[in-house]
Scaffold this active site. Structure first.
Site, PDB file in Angstrom:
ATOM      1  N   MET A 104      32.916  19.927 -22.458  1.00  0.00           N
ATOM      2  CA  MET A 104      31.635  19.853 -21.922  1.00  0.00           C
ATOM      3  C   MET A 104      31.602  19.079 -20.610  1.00  0.00           C
ATOM      4  O   MET A 104      31.604  17.836 -20.388  1.00  0.00           O
ATOM      5  CB  MET A 104      30.551  19.248 -22.913  1.00  0.00           C
ATOM      6  CG  MET A 104      29.246  18.879 -22.179  1.00  0.00           C
ATOM      7  SD  MET A 104      27.817  17.757 -23.178  1.00  0.00           S
ATOM      8  CE  MET A 104      28.300  18.033 -24.781  1.00  0.00           C
ATOM      9  N   PRO A 105      31.034  19.542 -19.501  1.00  0.00           N
ATOM     10  CA  PRO A 105      30.803  19.056 -18.072  1.00  0.00           C
ATOM     11  C   PRO A 105      29.797  17.908 -18.462  1.00  0.00           C
ATOM     12  O   PRO A 105      28.776  18.109 -19.027  1.00  0.00           O
ATOM     13  CB  PRO A 105      30.498  19.919 -17.286  1.00  0.00           C
ATOM     14  CG  PRO A 105      31.038  21.305 -17.881  1.00  0.00           C
ATOM     15  CD  PRO A 105      30.925  21.148 -19.292  1.00  0.00           C
ATOM     16  N   PHE A 106      30.150  16.633 -17.712  1.00  0.00           N
ATOM     17  CA  PHE A 106      29.129  15.863 -17.838  1.00  0.00           C
ATOM     18  C   PHE A 106      28.825  15.210 -16.433  1.00  0.00           C
ATOM     19  O   PHE A 106      29.757  14.724 -15.742  1.00  0.00           O
ATOM     20  CB  PHE A 106      29.420  14.743 -18.987  1.00  0.00           C
ATOM     21  CG  PHE A 106      28.756  13.414 -18.906  1.00  0.00           C
ATOM     22  CD1 PHE A 106      27.399  13.273 -19.522  1.00  0.00           C
ATOM     23  CD2 PHE A 106      29.335  12.318 -18.601  1.00  0.00           C
ATOM     24  CE1 PHE A 106      26.793  12.007 -19.508  1.00  0.00           C
ATOM     25  CE2 PHE A 106      28.543  11.050 -18.647  1.00  0.00           C
ATOM     26  CZ  PHE A 106      27.229  11.084 -19.024  1.00  0.00           C
TER      27      PHE A 106
ATOM     28  N   LEU B  14      26.009  18.836 -19.274  1.00  0.00           N
ATOM     29  CA  LEU B  14      24.929  17.608 -19.383  1.00  0.00           C
ATOM     30  C   LEU B  14      24.949  16.739 -18.325  1.00  0.00           C
ATOM     31  O   LEU B  14      25.784  16.166 -17.472  1.00  0.00           O
ATOM     32  CB  LEU B  14      25.489  16.819 -20.623  1.00  0.00           C
ATOM     33  CG  LEU B  14      24.712  15.548 -20.858  1.00  0.00           C
ATOM     34  CD1 LEU B  14      23.160  15.968 -21.276  1.00  0.00           C
ATOM     35  CD2 LEU B  14      25.547  14.797 -21.760  1.00  0.00           C
TER      36      LEU B  14
END
Length: 68
Positions: free
Chosen positions: A1-3, A42
């Site tokens: 998940m990119p954050f 996110l």
């Protein structure tokens, strides 16, 4: 998940400008990872209160950050 976790001076963004930042960061991840990243990206926008910034051991004030 990119954050991504963005730190900004408190009370400098409107709800619309926060949305614009979140959209821009999400779009940047999508540019790199492709459309599949949009649903899982996110982005946190944290507002840092006066006295919560420091650089080189010096507490930065709103005036130093160009807010006054």
């Amino acid at each position: 998940m990119p954050f991504a976790n963005l730190k900004v001076p408190a009370d400098t963004l409107t709800p619309e400008s926060k949305k614009k930042l979140i959209d821009a960061v999400t779009d940047a991840y999508v540019d790199v990872y492709g459309e599949r990243a949009r649903a899982t990206t996110l982005v946190l926008v944290d507002e840092v209160v006066e006295g919560g910034w420091g650089l080189g051991g010096t507490v930065l004030t709103a005036e130093m950050l160009g807010r006054s």
